[in-house]
Design a protein around this motif. Structure first.
Motif, mmCIF file in Angstrom:
data_model
loop_
_atom_site.group_PDB
_atom_site.id
_atom_site.type_symbol
_atom_site.label_atom_id
_atom_site.label_comp_id
_atom_site.label_asym_id
_atom_site.label_seq_id
_atom_site.Cartn_x
_atom_site.Cartn_y
_atom_site.Cartn_z
ATOM 1 N N LYS A 39 -3.465 0.309 -6.853
ATOM 2 C CA LYS A 39 -4.053 -1.030 -6.834
ATOM 3 C C LYS A 39 -3.932 -1.693 -8.208
ATOM 4 O O LYS A 39 -3.567 -2.867 -8.322
ATOM 5 C CB LYS A 39 -5.511 -0.952 -6.404
ATOM 6 N N PHE A 47 -3.854 -5.428 0.288
ATOM 7 C CA PHE A 47 -3.726 -4.048 -0.169
ATOM 8 C C PHE A 47 -4.398 -3.152 0.855
ATOM 9 O O PHE A 47 -5.612 -3.136 1.011
ATOM 10 C CB PHE A 47 -4.368 -3.884 -1.549
ATOM 11 N N VAL A 100 -5.800 -11.036 -3.917
ATOM 12 C CA VAL A 100 -5.637 -9.709 -3.324
ATOM 13 C C VAL A 100 -6.821 -9.459 -2.403
ATOM 14 O O VAL A 100 -7.974 -9.639 -2.797
ATOM 15 C CB VAL A 100 -5.574 -8.612 -4.399
ATOM 16 N N GLU A 135 -8.499 -6.508 -0.124
ATOM 17 C CA GLU A 135 -8.496 -5.079 0.198
ATOM 18 C C GLU A 135 -8.885 -4.889 1.656
ATOM 19 O O GLU A 135 -9.920 -5.399 2.112
ATOM 20 C CB GLU A 135 -9.467 -4.340 -0.706
ATOM 21 N N THR A 169 -5.389 0.329 2.746
ATOM 22 C CA THR A 169 -5.674 1.747 2.514
ATOM 23 C C THR A 169 -6.052 2.417 3.840
ATOM 24 O O THR A 169 -6.336 1.743 4.831
ATOM 25 C CB THR A 169 -6.813 1.933 1.501
ATOM 26 N N GLY A 180 0.831 -1.201 0.000
ATOM 27 C CA GLY A 180 0.000 0.000 0.000
ATOM 28 C C GLY A 180 0.860 1.243 0.000
ATOM 29 O O GLY A 180 2.095 1.179 -0.019
ATOM 30 N N ILE A 230 -0.406 -2.877 -8.786
ATOM 31 C CA ILE A 230 -0.106 -4.098 -8.041
ATOM 32 C C ILE A 230 -0.707 -5.312 -8.744
ATOM 33 O O ILE A 230 -0.054 -6.362 -8.869
ATOM 34 C CB ILE A 230 -0.637 -3.991 -6.597
#
Length: 454
Positions: free
Chosen positions: A319, A305, A332, A334, A307, A227, A322
């Protein structure tokens, strides 16, 4: 390593100080070496309290010597085990003295995995059991220990061999029909080949599912935290690890290199890598850390990931970048951090995204379970065995050939040759798992990864 017949010696216990250290010797006939060491003939399977002396007759150590006459030994050869005091320098002296007195018999230092290799070559164990020895040593959780122990006892090998036997019987029926084409017998109906093939396919699918679980248990999950700077990656690592393993400050770019920590969740090892915040920078040191971050992302099993809940959905470009760098099948997840700083829950970027607070611990348990769910971990189950990537590859290739054989089986007797060939290829790949059909160069590669003395 694959062909030499010389007697070998190595320390069989771990490096470092200990109360006891074990030196192991294996070879075709060790009685001359044993007699040179202790000036007496050792009876098999009897513990002897003896003194090993140097060339001047001074004592090196008082130890316990046990002689195992082949083939009733781990390697299938004669084995001499010396249980010494566990000082590293002392063990070096014992090894040196054994090499001096065993010079005429050709005694040499063992290569990595050579004891286990000899056990395999002498049919004391198969390849999956040999690999289970290394896995048992390297196991990182109780569940992994139990899984490796089951493999060492032959549970995985039995499953493979039983499946090979069923395919063999099916091949016999198919190839017997090929030998007598004049017999107008509808083979597939009379021999119930389709039903037997369906049973093989079902067992192979169950074996593949178990191997996938076993691979997760053995290798763990390579989990990368990625990130922008200051989203809380280091704080999340510390929360997951349960201790302060990474430095946390409000200053962007604090993490300049990868920080790795291993934990276990429900018995599954997780190798968590905290990476440098991904951004454009003119700082040479930080840029190098960011480059390593991308390297870690490219090798990940899964990427979290992260945030900042206060920032909102302003990192879509990062994103997307990545996602371009990820290996095939890499998941992945989030995760929106810093929920504790908001008066109410923010709108999440997707239905699968999670809201957490690395600072307070809110949502962390759910995060751990979500990780296990995404990688396909079904939880510890009775009979779980450890599996390696090569095991899973062999099973998947065998499954592909079974799928093809089903297509040929549907054509009746017109495609029996192709049916038989696909069964043969499936059988070959399964045989590679236990080492029955494995080339020597691959065997050498597998055993070279073992530690010395095993």
């Amino acid at each position: 390593m694959m062909t030499r017949k010389l007697p070998i010696i190595a320390v069989a216990t771990a490096q470092g100080k200990a109360g006891v250290g074990v030196v192991r010797i294996s070879g075709q006939n060790l009685q001359p070496i044993a007699s040179s060491l202790f000036q007496k003939k050792l009876s098999p399977r009897q513990a002897n309290l003896l003194t090993l002396c140097d060339e001047h007759g001074e004592a090196i150590d008082q130890l316990i010597a046990i002689y195992f006459a082949g083939p009733a030994s781990f390697t299938g050869e004669d084995v001499l085990e010396l249980q010494c005091h566990g000082g590293p320098q002392l063990l070096e002296l014992v090894i040196k003295r054994c090499l001096e007195l065993g010079k005429n018999e050709g005694l040499v230092i063992a290569e990595p995995g050579e004891f286990t290799l000899r056990a395999y070559l002498n049919n004391k164990i198969d390849l999956t059991q040999a690999e289970a020895i290394a896995d048992l040593i390297d196991a990182q959780s109780e569940a992994a220990v139990r899984g490796a122990a089951r493999s060492l006892q032959g549970a995985f090998s039995d499953d493979i061999n039983n499946l090979i036997e069923e395919i063999t019987q099916l091949r016999i029926l198919v190839e017997s029909t090929l030998d007598f084409p004049e017999e107008e017998i509808e083979f597939l109906e009379n021999a119930q080949a389709r039903q037997r093939l369906a049973a093989v396919k079902e067992k192979l699918q169950a074996l593949r599912a178990g191997a996938k679980q076993g691979k997760i248990l053995r290798d763990g999950i390579q989990l990368v935290l990625a990130g922008a700077p200051n989203v809380g990656k280091s704080s999340l690592l510390n929360r997951l690890a349960g201790e302060e393993v990474a430095i946390v400050t409000p200053i962007a770019g604090t993490t300049r290199d990868r920080v790795k920590e291993s934990i276990a969740v429900d018995g599954v090892p997780m190798h968590i890598i905290d990476t440098a915040g991904l951004r454009e920078t003119s700082d040479i040191v930080e840029a190098k850390g960011i480059e390593r971050s991308w390297d870690a992302i490219r090798l990940a099993d899964m990427v979290i990931f992260l945030t900042d809940a206060q920032v909102g959905n302003q990192e879509d470009a990062l994103k997307a970048q990545i996602l371009k760098e990820l290996p095939p099948k890499c998941a992945v997840l989030e995760v929106v951090n810093k929920a504790d700083l908001l008066p109410e829950s923010p709108k999440l970027p997707s239905d699968q995204a999670l809201l957490i607070s690395a600072k307070t611990g809110v949502g962390i348990d759910r995060l751990k379970q979500k990780i296990l769910e995404i990688v396909g971990w079904d939880g510890p189950q009775e009979g779980t065995i450890l599996a390696r990537r090569r095991h899973l590859d062999c099973i998947e290739r065998a499954a592909e050939h079974i799928e093809k054989s089903e297509q040929f089986a549907a054509n009746g007797n017109n495609s029996l040759e192709l049916f038989a060939e696909e069964l043969s290829l499936a059988q070959k790949h399964l045989g590679e798992i236990t080492g029955k059909l494995l080339p020597d160069d691959l065997l050498g590669k597998i055993f070279s990864q073992f530690c010395i003395g095993k």
